[in-house]
Scaffold this motif. Sequence first.
Motif, mmCIF file in Angstrom:
data_model
loop_
_atom_site.group_PDB
_atom_site.id
_atom_site.type_symbol
_atom_site.label_atom_id
_atom_site.label_comp_id
_atom_site.label_asym_id
_atom_site.label_seq_id
_atom_site.Cartn_x
_atom_site.Cartn_y
_atom_site.Cartn_z
ATOM 1 N N ASN A 190 -3.210 11.107 1.041
ATOM 2 C CA ASN A 190 -3.088 9.451 1.270
ATOM 3 C C ASN A 190 -2.153 9.214 -0.058
ATOM 4 N N MET B 13 -2.737 3.815 0.834
ATOM 5 C CA MET B 13 -3.177 3.059 1.758
ATOM 6 C C MET B 13 -4.659 2.989 1.978
ATOM 7 N N GLN B 14 -5.362 1.668 2.016
ATOM 8 C CA GLN B 14 -6.827 1.623 2.448
ATOM 9 C C GLN B 14 -7.153 0.552 3.345
ATOM 10 N N SER B 15 -8.001 0.866 4.268
ATOM 11 C CA SER B 15 -8.245 0.193 5.363
ATOM 12 C C SER B 15 -9.659 -0.653 5.265
ATOM 13 N N THR C 32 -9.272 -4.298 11.839
ATOM 14 C CA THR C 32 -8.982 -3.460 10.474
ATOM 15 C C THR C 32 -7.686 -4.052 9.756
ATOM 16 N N SER C 33 -7.857 -4.454 8.474
ATOM 17 C CA SER C 33 -6.707 -4.804 7.768
ATOM 18 C C SER C 33 -6.320 -3.452 6.895
ATOM 19 N N TRP C 34 -5.084 -3.425 6.488
ATOM 20 C CA TRP C 34 -4.542 -2.426 5.520
ATOM 21 C C TRP C 34 -3.835 -2.920 4.393
ATOM 22 N N LYS C 35 -4.053 -2.556 2.851
ATOM 23 C CA LYS C 35 -3.304 -2.785 1.809
ATOM 24 C C LYS C 35 -3.163 -1.461 1.192
#
Length: 130
Positions: free
Chosen positions: A2, A72-74, A86-89
């Motif tokens: 990742n 990337m983390q959800s 779900t949000s991603w950052k």
Amino acid sequence: MNKIIIKGRLAKDPELKKTNSGKVLCNFSVAVGRNFDYEITDFFDCTAWNNNAEFISKYFSKGKEILIDGEMQSDKFKDKNGNNRTSWKVNVNRAEFCGSKGENENTPSNNNSAADIDDLDDLDDDLPFE
């Protein structure tokens, strides 16, 4: 694996915060134009921790160009209507300057150390070549 690498401009000034346990974090957003269509811009929410957080907060502001790498983390959550979302950052591992020298005029060299700017100006005088 990742890994994500982003080069873009800060969409707003970074926000430096401390957790209840005393860890420093910095939230910011990076705007990146798509290669195939520069009229489309993606915005990446990012979080940096500890020294990276302090570095970004001190030397970057809205509109400054930045190069970051991270993961990337959800985050999964329920919205106010009970729907699963779900949000991603990007969890930032490293941040560097990029762009023109004039844009980053009052900043240290391209690493995330808090070097004294006056010391960097004196380095040019000691070089044996031009």
